[in-house]
Design a protein around this motif. Structure first.
Motif, PDB file in Angstrom:
ATOM      1  N   SER A 166     -27.070  26.298  23.221  1.00 53.19           N
ATOM      2  CA  SER A 166     -26.379  26.897  22.325  1.00 53.19           C
ATOM      3  C   SER A 166     -26.773  26.873  20.765  1.00 53.19           C
ATOM      4  O   SER A 166     -27.002  27.922  20.254  1.00 53.19           O
ATOM      5  CB  SER A 166     -24.824  26.425  22.393  1.00 53.19           C
ATOM      6  OG  SER A 166     -24.141  26.943  23.745  1.00 53.19           O
ATOM      7  N   ALA A 167     -27.111  25.524  20.485  1.00 53.48           N
ATOM      8  CA  ALA A 167     -27.578  25.472  19.088  1.00 53.48           C
ATOM      9  C   ALA A 167     -28.809  26.263  18.584  1.00 53.48           C
ATOM     10  O   ALA A 167     -29.106  26.808  17.842  1.00 53.48           O
ATOM     11  CB  ALA A 167     -27.907  24.028  18.868  1.00 53.48           C
ATOM     12  N   ASP A 172     -22.247  29.531  18.861  1.00 54.15           N
ATOM     13  CA  ASP A 172     -21.393  28.248  18.252  1.00 54.15           C
ATOM     14  C   ASP A 172     -20.461  27.707  19.048  1.00 54.15           C
ATOM     15  O   ASP A 172     -19.493  28.408  19.355  1.00 54.15           O
ATOM     16  CB  ASP A 172     -20.713  28.841  16.868  1.00 54.15           C
ATOM     17  CG  ASP A 172     -19.828  27.793  16.124  1.00 54.15           C
ATOM     18  OD1 ASP A 172     -20.143  26.538  16.366  1.00 54.15           O
ATOM     19  OD2 ASP A 172     -19.051  28.247  15.023  1.00 54.15           O
TER      20      ASP A 172
END
Length: 204
Positions: A166-167, A172
């Protein structure tokens, strides 16, 4: 055994499980663009599919597909905490989770790693990822620590690896606090920290 991997890719799942089981193994990095290994070997001669992971067993057999590899490793070690007994409902639940992460969540993230994807395509991909993370947030709403309840399994290793993308992809995880807490819970495991350090994803 030798694990062919790319740093932070889905092969990290097999890497974590190997460490959970305490196996002695070698790592060989694969350049997924050129399809060559760090020793100069043609990776397609090892895995004709051309993607990681691939695991060369002690007898020379090569296994591919992460969900198959981690179940084989757990079964061969009789690690029933990592993979319940075959033929049981609990094992079917494990396979249900592995299939969801592989076919739905993993594939939903894939367009976000494509540099040729348009902004519109990436927006669509993030929406698809979000709908699957919504499901996982609801799933963890009963207070469970891991996918099967209180016990860490091979499916948790896979979910951690994919959710951890995700990062890197502009998703987020703060919007899904229960899932984010799961990711941090798994990240804190010593085996996970060791795998991340070995792949130079965190400081050793």
């Amino acid at each position: 055994m030798k694990l062919y991997y790319a740093p932070g890719a889905c092969s990290l799942t097999s890497h974590i499980v190997l460490r959970e089981l305490g196996h002695d193994f070698e790592l060989e990095r694969v350049d997924i663009l050129t399809k060559t290994t760090e020793t100069g070997a043609d990776f397609r001669a090892i895995n004709p599919k051309g993607y990681v992971p691939a695991l060369r067993l002690a007898d020379g057999e090569v296994l591919t597909e992460g969900a198959a590899i981690v179940q084989h490793l757990a079964d061969a070690s009789k690690a029933r905490d990592l993979a319940p007994e075959p033929g049981t409902l609990a094992r079917t639940r494990l396979q249900e989770h592995l299939n969801f992460v592989s076919a739905e969540l993993h594939k939903a993230y894939s367009p976000l790693f494509n540099p040729a994807a348009s902004d519109e395509a990436k927006a669509t991909a993030r929406a698809n990822v979000g709908s699957r993370l919504d499901y996982l947030e609801r799933f963890f709403a009963d207070g469970r620590d891991y996918l099967l309840g209180k016990s860490f399994s091979v499916a948790d290793a896979y979910l951690f690896v994919v959710a951890n993308w995700s990062a890197r992809t502009g998703v987020d995880l703060g919007k899904w606090p229960k899932l984010a807490a799961f990711v941090e819970r798994v990240r804190a495991r010593p085996t996970v920290q060791a795998a991340l350090a070995a792949e130079r994803l965190v400081a050793a």
